[in-house]
Design an enzyme around this catalytic site. Sequence first.
Site, PDB file in Angstrom:
ATOM      1  N   LYS A 144       0.838  -1.211   0.000  1.00 29.58           N
ATOM      2  CA  LYS A 144       0.000   0.000   0.000  1.00 29.58           C
ATOM      3  C   LYS A 144       0.862   1.245   0.000  1.00 29.58           C
ATOM      4  CE  LYS A 144      -4.483  -1.420   1.351  1.00 29.58           C
ATOM      5  NZ  LYS A 144      -4.387  -2.755   1.927  1.00 29.58           N
ATOM      6  N   LYS A 163      -3.050 -10.306  -8.477  1.00 34.77           N
ATOM      7  CA  LYS A 163      -4.401 -10.758  -8.103  1.00 34.77           C
ATOM      8  C   LYS A 163      -5.457  -9.803  -8.636  1.00 34.77           C
ATOM      9  CE  LYS A 163      -4.418  -8.133  -3.889  1.00 34.77           C
ATOM     10  NZ  LYS A 163      -4.482  -7.945  -2.487  1.00 34.77           N
ATOM     11  N   LYS A 203      -9.315  -4.178  -6.894  1.00 32.74           N
ATOM     12  CA  LYS A 203     -10.020  -2.948  -7.235  1.00 32.74           C
ATOM     13  C   LYS A 203      -9.047  -1.845  -7.624  1.00 32.74           C
ATOM     14  CE  LYS A 203     -13.620  -3.062  -7.367  1.00 32.74           C
ATOM     15  NZ  LYS A 203     -14.607  -3.030  -6.315  1.00 32.74           N
TER      16      LYS A 203
HETATM   17  P1  AMP Z   1     -10.769  -5.924   0.340  1.00 32.41           P
HETATM   18  O1  AMP Z   1     -11.589  -5.493  -0.823  1.00 32.41           O
HETATM   19  O2  AMP Z   1      -9.299  -5.776   0.091  1.00 32.41           O
HETATM   20  O3  AMP Z   1     -11.212  -5.313   1.612  1.00 32.41           O
HETATM   21  O4  AMP Z   1     -10.975  -7.495   0.487  1.00 32.41           O
HETATM   22  C1  AMP Z   1     -12.106  -8.097   1.061  1.00 32.41           C
HETATM   23  C2  AMP Z   1     -11.903  -9.590   1.107  1.00 32.41           C
HETATM   24  O5  AMP Z   1     -11.763 -10.122  -0.215  1.00 32.41           O
HETATM   25  C3  AMP Z   1     -10.639 -10.034   1.858  1.00 32.41           C
HETATM   26  O6  AMP Z   1     -10.935 -11.175   2.631  1.00 32.41           O
HETATM   27  C4  AMP Z   1      -9.665 -10.377   0.761  1.00 32.41           C
HETATM   28  O7  AMP Z   1      -8.721 -11.355   1.144  1.00 32.41           O
HETATM   29  C5  AMP Z   1     -10.585 -10.918  -0.305  1.00 32.41           C
HETATM   30  N1  AMP Z   1      -9.996 -10.733  -1.646  1.00 32.41           N
HETATM   31  C6  AMP Z   1      -9.731  -9.552  -2.265  1.00 32.41           C
HETATM   32  N2  AMP Z   1      -9.176  -9.760  -3.473  1.00 32.41           N
HETATM   33  C7  AMP Z   1      -9.078 -11.115  -3.631  1.00 32.41           C
HETATM   34  C8  AMP Z   1      -8.612 -11.975  -4.675  1.00 32.41           C
HETATM   35  N3  AMP Z   1      -8.130 -11.480  -5.815  1.00 32.41           N
HETATM   36  N4  AMP Z   1      -8.668 -13.312  -4.474  1.00 32.41           N
HETATM   37  C9  AMP Z   1      -9.169 -13.830  -3.329  1.00 32.41           C
HETATM   38  N5  AMP Z   1      -9.639 -13.083  -2.309  1.00 32.41           N
HETATM   39  C10 AMP Z   1      -9.606 -11.738  -2.441  1.00 32.41           C
HETATM   40  N1  TRP Z   2      -7.799  -5.906   5.675  1.00 32.12           N
HETATM   41  C1  TRP Z   2      -8.945  -6.559   5.107  1.00 32.12           C
HETATM   42  C2  TRP Z   2      -8.864  -6.456   3.582  1.00 32.12           C
HETATM   43  O1  TRP Z   2      -8.263  -5.584   3.036  1.00 32.12           O
HETATM   44  C3  TRP Z   2     -10.253  -5.972   5.594  1.00 32.12           C
HETATM   45  C4  TRP Z   2     -10.448  -6.174   7.054  1.00 32.12           C
HETATM   46  C5  TRP Z   2     -10.407  -5.224   8.025  1.00 32.12           C
HETATM   47  C6  TRP Z   2     -10.740  -7.399   7.706  1.00 32.12           C
HETATM   48  N2  TRP Z   2     -10.668  -5.765   9.254  1.00 32.12           N
HETATM   49  C7  TRP Z   2     -10.859  -7.091   9.103  1.00 32.12           C
HETATM   50  C8  TRP Z   2     -10.889  -8.709   7.253  1.00 32.12           C
HETATM   51  C9  TRP Z   2     -11.117  -8.094  10.028  1.00 32.12           C
HETATM   52  C10 TRP Z   2     -11.141  -9.712   8.210  1.00 32.12           C
HETATM   53  C11 TRP Z   2     -11.254  -9.398   9.592  1.00 32.12           C
HETATM   54  O2  TRP Z   2      -9.453  -7.244   2.935  1.00 32.12           O
END
Ligand code: AMP
Ligand code: TRP
Length: 340
Positions: free
Chosen positions: A127, A207, A210
């Site tokens: 990040k 991966k 977004k």
């Molecule tokens: P985020 O949008 O980063 O907050 O992700 C929300 C959840 O989606 C988290 O548990 C991530 O590990 C999962 N996730 C995000 N991108 C991927 C991906 N490309 N493959 C598998 N899991 C994902």
């Molecule tokens: N860091 C996680 C992600 O980017 C989001 C997240 C924040 C989360 N707090 C959490 C996931 C607690 C599991 C449990 O996907």
Amino acid sequence: MENNKQSLILAQARNKKVFSGSRPTGRLHLGNYLGAVKGYLALQDRPDLDCIYSVVDLHGITTPYDSKTYQGQIREVVLDYLGCGLDPQKCHLMIQSQVPEHIELAYLLGTIYPVSRVEQLPTYKEKRAENPDYLNVGLFYYPILMAADILIYKSELVPVGKDQLPHIELTREVARKFNSMFGEVFPEPESYETNGTYVPSLIGSGKMSKSVEGSYINLTDSLEEIKKKLAGAPTDSGKGDKVPEEGGVANLLTLVELFEGKEEKEGLEGKYLGDGIKYSELKENLANAIYKELQPIQEKRKYYEEHLEEVKGILEEGRGYCSIIAKETLREVKRAMGLV
Ligand code: AMP
Ligand code: TRP
């Protein structure tokens, strides 16, 4: 009536806790769905578990975002969750910032965790590299707040995608350290992974994410949009003496396995080594298979889009329920730390 409700809450609260969340950085994509939400769905069906699923809006503001559209983005994720089948009869849905105890616990846990360990985290480094001009203290606190999200409910299972595993490890470390310093308060949570724990990008490397344009398919995409996005995925001549293990073709084959099954993927691998794959056909079939899975999600989502008052009620229930448990844990933590 009130008494009944209270005892129901307490009975449920005794079950083993599950917590997870997603950042409201936009609508959910296939990576979120396969890697995380499918895990949420599997666990909400287990009667021995008490599941809390969140939109982690406080995590979402550690990277650049638009404050004017943020409430709308939060709502999009809640609607995506409900569309996917998160069922308010089986789990609690909450918005992270509505239960401020998460933040208080994060501060307290931050006081026992070394700066150097946070700096080593791959997610923090990633990040930081993505947004070098947006290096804020909140980003540094990101994994500690995540540990607090999980530990405030004494959660034991956390459904997340593979990219989040270092954060779960950190959460376990924090729990262990806290317990050894102040006495046994927290369980050591474990991750729960689906078979889509790593969904690859459409652009050939990394991966599905977004933050990378062209890499993802949203849950709300139409069949046309899915076809258009898959059309842009890189391929090769379609044959060779070794099936690629990484890059565009390997990623397409992973998506085929996830949406059409292992046999279909193996069939295509055979073709690659033989007469060759026709990518137009592969992409057409894959688009249809993805859309077939997304269509019912989109229909259910539409119902909730048209019943926003009901959605508001679901979130109110979640906030109330989570506040009760969070306050209780925080009291215990403060007692253990000598703050009261
Ligand atoms: P985020 O949008 O980063 O907050 O992700 C929300 C959840 O989606 C988290 O548990 C991530 O590990 C999962 N996730 C995000 N991108 C991927 C991906 N490309 N493959 C598998 N899991 C994902
Ligand atoms: N860091 C996680 C992600 O980017 C989001 C997240 C924040 C989360 N707090 C959490 C996931 C607690 C599991 C449990 O996907």
